[in-house]
Write an enzyme that holds these catalytic residues in place. Structure first.
Site, PDB file in Angstrom:
ATOM      1  CE1 TYR A  71      48.491  18.572  46.663  1.00 32.75           C
ATOM      2  CE2 TYR A  71      46.370  19.680  46.613  1.00 32.75           C
ATOM      3  CZ  TYR A  71      47.672  19.585  46.190  1.00 32.75           C
ATOM      4  OH  TYR A  71      48.158  20.518  45.302  1.00 32.75           O
ATOM      5  CG  HIS A 123      44.166  27.317  39.802  1.00 38.37           C
ATOM      6  ND1 HIS A 123      44.510  28.357  40.647  1.00 38.37           N
ATOM      7  CD2 HIS A 123      44.637  27.658  38.575  1.00 38.37           C
ATOM      8  CE1 HIS A 123      45.169  29.275  39.948  1.00 38.37           C
ATOM      9  NE2 HIS A 123      45.244  28.885  38.695  1.00 38.37           N
ATOM     10  CB  CYS A 131      44.819   7.525  37.030  1.00 32.82           C
ATOM     11  SG  CYS A 131      46.244   6.530  36.550  1.00 32.82           S
ATOM     12  CB  CYS A 134      44.297   5.207  32.926  1.00 32.83           C
ATOM     13  SG  CYS A 134      43.446   4.991  34.502  1.00 32.83           S
TER      14      CYS A 134
HETATM   15  C1  BV8 Z   1      51.473  27.483  33.944  1.00 34.27           C
HETATM   16  C2  BV8 Z   1      45.994  24.529  42.715  1.00 34.27           C
HETATM   17  C3  BV8 Z   1      52.492  26.923  31.883  1.00 34.27           C
HETATM   18  C4  BV8 Z   1      46.898  23.647  43.518  1.00 34.27           C
HETATM   19  C5  BV8 Z   1      47.279  26.535  42.211  1.00 34.27           C
HETATM   20  C6  BV8 Z   1      57.421  33.568  36.949  1.00 34.27           C
HETATM   21  C7  BV8 Z   1      56.630  34.624  36.548  1.00 34.27           C
HETATM   22  C8  BV8 Z   1      55.306  34.436  36.138  1.00 34.27           C
HETATM   23  C9  BV8 Z   1      54.766  33.156  36.127  1.00 34.27           C
HETATM   24  C10 BV8 Z   1      55.551  32.126  36.543  1.00 34.27           C
HETATM   25  C11 BV8 Z   1      56.876  32.306  36.947  1.00 34.27           C
HETATM   26  N1  BV8 Z   1      57.364  31.102  37.285  1.00 34.27           N
HETATM   27  C12 BV8 Z   1      56.404  30.150  37.110  1.00 34.27           C
HETATM   28  C13 BV8 Z   1      55.311  30.771  36.648  1.00 34.27           C
HETATM   29  C14 BV8 Z   1      54.048  30.147  36.305  1.00 34.27           C
HETATM   30  C15 BV8 Z   1      53.295  29.782  37.569  1.00 34.27           C
HETATM   31  C16 BV8 Z   1      53.124  30.977  38.474  1.00 34.27           C
HETATM   32  O1  BV8 Z   1      52.314  31.834  38.219  1.00 34.27           O
HETATM   33  N2  BV8 Z   1      53.912  30.996  39.568  1.00 34.27           N
HETATM   34  C17 BV8 Z   1      53.835  32.114  40.486  1.00 34.27           C
HETATM   35  C18 BV8 Z   1      53.887  31.586  41.932  1.00 34.27           C
HETATM   36  C19 BV8 Z   1      55.007  33.035  40.198  1.00 34.27           C
HETATM   37  N3  BV8 Z   1      51.993  29.365  37.094  1.00 34.27           N
HETATM   38  C20 BV8 Z   1      51.817  28.093  36.736  1.00 34.27           C
HETATM   39  O2  BV8 Z   1      52.653  27.226  36.881  1.00 34.27           O
HETATM   40  C21 BV8 Z   1      50.483  27.784  36.090  1.00 34.27           C
HETATM   41  N4  BV8 Z   1      50.707  27.012  34.910  1.00 34.27           N
HETATM   42  O3  BV8 Z   1      51.980  28.560  33.918  1.00 34.27           O
HETATM   43  O4  BV8 Z   1      51.643  26.552  32.963  1.00 34.27           O
HETATM   44  C22 BV8 Z   1      52.270  25.940  30.821  1.00 34.27           C
HETATM   45  C23 BV8 Z   1      51.696  26.373  29.626  1.00 34.27           C
HETATM   46  C24 BV8 Z   1      51.534  25.462  28.616  1.00 34.27           C
HETATM   47  C25 BV8 Z   1      51.885  24.113  28.811  1.00 34.27           C
HETATM   48  C26 BV8 Z   1      52.404  23.693  30.040  1.00 34.27           C
HETATM   49  C27 BV8 Z   1      52.598  24.603  31.056  1.00 34.27           C
HETATM   50  C28 BV8 Z   1      49.606  26.980  37.024  1.00 34.27           C
HETATM   51  C29 BV8 Z   1      49.254  27.798  38.235  1.00 34.27           C
HETATM   52  C30 BV8 Z   1      48.229  27.058  39.090  1.00 34.27           C
HETATM   53  C31 BV8 Z   1      48.877  26.549  40.353  1.00 34.27           C
HETATM   54  N5  BV8 Z   1      47.864  25.932  41.212  1.00 34.27           N
HETATM   55  N6  BV8 Z   1      46.347  25.927  42.948  1.00 34.27           N
HETATM   56  C32 BV8 Z   1      46.549  23.671  44.980  1.00 34.27           C
HETATM   57  O5  BV8 Z   1      45.749  24.518  45.420  1.00 34.27           O
HETATM   58  O6  BV8 Z   1      47.090  22.807  45.696  1.00 34.27           O
HETATM   59  S1  BV8 Z   1      47.686  28.123  42.535  1.00 34.27           S
HETATM   60  C33 BV8 Z   1      47.269  28.561  44.115  1.00 34.27           C
HETATM   61  O7  BV8 Z   1      47.596  29.941  44.215  1.00 34.27           O
HETATM   62  C34 BV8 Z   1      45.823  28.507  44.508  1.00 34.27           C
HETATM   63  O8  BV8 Z   1      44.942  28.114  43.490  1.00 34.27           O
HETATM   64  C35 BV8 Z   1      45.554  29.952  44.912  1.00 34.27           C
HETATM   65  O9  BV8 Z   1      44.236  30.291  44.852  1.00 34.27           O
HETATM   66  C36 BV8 Z   1      46.389  30.588  43.903  1.00 34.27           C
HETATM   67  C37 BV8 Z   1      46.636  32.032  43.870  1.00 34.27           C
HETATM   68  O10 BV8 Z   1      46.858  32.470  45.134  1.00 34.27           O
HETATM   69  P1  BV8 Z   1      45.737  33.398  45.789  1.00 34.27           P
HETATM   70  O11 BV8 Z   1      44.412  32.774  45.571  1.00 34.27           O
HETATM   71  O12 BV8 Z   1      45.909  34.776  45.293  1.00 34.27           O
HETATM   72  O13 BV8 Z   1      46.070  33.247  47.307  1.00 34.27           O
HETATM   73  P2  BV8 Z   1      47.221  33.980  48.109  1.00 34.27           P
HETATM   74  O14 BV8 Z   1      47.373  33.277  49.405  1.00 34.27           O
HETATM   75  O15 BV8 Z   1      48.407  34.181  47.229  1.00 34.27           O
HETATM   76  O16 BV8 Z   1      46.618  35.441  48.376  1.00 34.27           O
HETATM   77  C38 BV8 Z   1      45.488  35.598  49.214  1.00 34.27           C
HETATM   78  C39 BV8 Z   1      45.025  37.028  49.047  1.00 34.27           C
HETATM   79  O17 BV8 Z   1      43.854  37.216  49.827  1.00 34.27           O
HETATM   80  C40 BV8 Z   1      46.038  38.066  49.533  1.00 34.27           C
HETATM   81  O18 BV8 Z   1      46.072  39.142  48.612  1.00 34.27           O
HETATM   82  C41 BV8 Z   1      45.439  38.541  50.871  1.00 34.27           C
HETATM   83  O19 BV8 Z   1      45.748  39.907  51.122  1.00 34.27           O
HETATM   84  C42 BV8 Z   1      43.983  38.365  50.619  1.00 34.27           C
HETATM   85  N7  BV8 Z   1      43.164  38.123  51.808  1.00 34.27           N
HETATM   86  C43 BV8 Z   1      43.485  37.393  52.906  1.00 34.27           C
HETATM   87  N8  BV8 Z   1      42.435  37.370  53.737  1.00 34.27           N
HETATM   88  C44 BV8 Z   1      41.423  38.059  53.137  1.00 34.27           C
HETATM   89  C45 BV8 Z   1      41.889  38.549  51.907  1.00 34.27           C
HETATM   90  N9  BV8 Z   1      41.124  39.279  51.074  1.00 34.27           N
HETATM   91  C46 BV8 Z   1      39.855  39.530  51.467  1.00 34.27           C
HETATM   92  N10 BV8 Z   1      39.336  39.089  52.635  1.00 34.27           N
HETATM   93  C47 BV8 Z   1      40.095  38.364  53.490  1.00 34.27           C
HETATM   94  N11 BV8 Z   1      39.582  37.952  54.669  1.00 34.27           N
END
Ligand code: BV8
Length: 248
Positions: A71, A123, A131, A134
Site C-alpha cells: 500500500y 471500495h 484500526c 476501534c
Molecule cells: C464481497 C480495494 C461479500 C482494495 C478492491 C466469485 C464470483 C463472483 C464474486 C466473487 C467470487 N469470489 C469472490 C467473489 C467476491 C469478490 C470478487 O468479486 N472477486 C472477483 C475478483 C472474482 N468480491 C468481494 O470480495 C467484495 N466483497 O463480495 O463481500 C460479503 C457480503 C456480506 C458480508 C461479508 C462479505 C469486495 C470487492 C472489493 C475488493 N477491493 N479494491 C485495493 O484497491 O487495494 S477491488 C479492485 O478491483 C479495485 O478497486 C479495482 O478498481 C477493482 C476492479 O478492478 P477494475 O477497476 O475493473 O480494474 P482492472 O485492472 O480489473 O481492469 C482495468 C480495466 O481498464 C480493464 O478492462 C482494461 O481493459 C481497462 N483499461 C486499461 N487502460 C485503460 C482502460 N480503459 C480505458 N482507458 C485506459 N487507458
C-alpha cells in the site's frame, strides 16, 4: 486495440447531451493515463502476489508488513500522479443538474482531486488508515508516506481504509450507488474489467432498469455484450470527446 468508431462516438455524444439522468461507473482504467497501474493489466501483480491475495484480511493478518509495503508503494505512486482529462471531464458533469454522480471502484482519490463532488468511492480510499478494532481512523493524504503497525489508541493493528476481498461494501455508499443507477436512464461504464462484485452488478442493474449503457474501454469486457455502445480507446482521450465541456 479495436479502432474508435466515430459514428458510434457521435451517437454516444448525442445520448450523453440529452440524458435526463446519468451516472458513471469507473474502474482502474480511468487512472491508467495518470500513471497508476491497473489491477489485471500486465503490471497487476506485485512481487509475485495477486491483488486478491494482498487486498484481503487473511493476506493482511498473514503478513501485515508485506501488505503495508504494497500500500505504501501504491501511495507513493499515486502521490506522484495527477488526474487526467478523463477525470476532469467527469468532474465537469457535476455542473449538469441531470448528473447523479461518479461511482468509482478506485481507491486512488483522483476523482476527488479532479474536483468531483458527486462521488461515491465504493471500495474506500487508499489514503485512509484505520484500526481493525476501534473507531480510530485518519486521512493520511497530506502526511509523509510511512506507516505504523499499531493503533495509537488501542495498540491493535492499523490497516488501509479500503474494502478488501471478502469484505462487505460500506452500506451507505452501496445503497446510494444503487439508487443513482436505478434513477438514471444512462450509465457510462469506464475502464473496468467488470469482474469484481458486487460493483459489476451495477451494470445488469442498470440494464434491468431500462438504462442505456455506454462502455469506454481499450478492450472488450464481460460488460461489452450488455452495452448499447462500446467506445474503444483510452478514457483520457474519449471522455473529453463524450462530455461537451462547454455546455452547462
Ligand atoms: C464481497 C480495494 C461479500 C482494495 C478492491 C466469485 C464470483 C463472483 C464474486 C466473487 C467470487 N469470489 C469472490 C467473489 C467476491 C469478490 C470478487 O468479486 N472477486 C472477483 C475478483 C472474482 N468480491 C468481494 O470480495 C467484495 N466483497 O463480495 O463481500 C460479503 C457480503 C456480506 C458480508 C461479508 C462479505 C469486495 C470487492 C472489493 C475488493 N477491493 N479494491 C485495493 O484497491 O487495494 S477491488 C479492485 O478491483 C479495485 O478497486 C479495482 O478498481 C477493482 C476492479 O478492478 P477494475 O477497476 O475493473 O480494474 P482492472 O485492472 O480489473 O481492469 C482495468 C480495466 O481498464 C480493464 O478492462 C482494461 O481493459 C481497462 N483499461 C486499461 N487502460 C485503460 C482502460 N480503459 C480505458 N482507458 C485506459 N487507458
Amino acid at each position: 486495440m479495436v479502432p474508435l468508431d466515430h459514428g458510434q462516438l457521435s451517437v454516444a455524444k448525442h445520448v450523453v447531451a440529452g440524458a435526463k439522468r446519468l451516472t458513471v461507473l469507473t474502474g482502474a482504467g480511468i487512472s491508467a493515463e495518470s500513471g497508476i497501474p491497473t489491477f489485471r493489466g500486465p503490471d497487476g501483480y506485485w512481487r509475485g502476489h495477486s491483488p486478491e491475495e494482498l487486498a484481503s484480511m487473511d493476506g493482511f493478518l498473514k503478513n501485515p508488513q508485506l501488505v503495508w509495503e504494497w500500500y505504501l508503494e501504491r501511495r507513493r505512486t499515486i502521490r506522484s500522479c495527477q488526474p487526467n482529462p478523463g477525470h476532469d471531464a467527469l468532474a465537469f458533469l457535476d455542473s449538469r443538474k441531470e448528473f447523479c454522480g461518479v461511482v468509482t471502484q478506485n481507491v486512488d482519490g483522483l476523482h476527488k482531486l479532479a474536483g468531483s463532488q458527486n462521488l461515491i468511492e465504493i471500495h474506500g480510499n487508499i489514503w485512509l488508515t484505520q484500526c481493525i478494532s476501534c473507531p480510530y481512523k485518519v486521512d493520511e493524504s497530506q502526511s509523509p508516506i510511512t506507516f505504523r503497525l499499531n493503533c495509537p489508541e488501542c495498540d491493535s493493528l492499523l490497516r488501509p481504509g479500503v474494502v478488501w476481498f471478502g469484505e462487505e461494501l460500506p452500506s451507505g455508499g452501496w445503497q446510494q450507488a444503487n439508487e443513482w443507477v436505478k434513477d438514471s436512464e444512462l450509465l457510462i461504464v469506464v475502464g473496468t474489467s467488470a469482474v469484481v462484485y458486487p460493483a459489476a452488478n451495477l451494470i445488469p442493474i442498470a440494464r434491468d432498469a431500462g438504462s442505456y449503457i455506454i462502455e469506454v474501454n481499450i478492450s472488450n469486457t464481460p460488460a461489452s455484450s450488455t452495452a448499447d455502445i462500446c467506445l474503444y480507446g483510452k478514457a483520457a482521450e474519449i471522455l473529453p470527446l463524450l462530455v461537451d465541456m462547454k455546455a452547462p
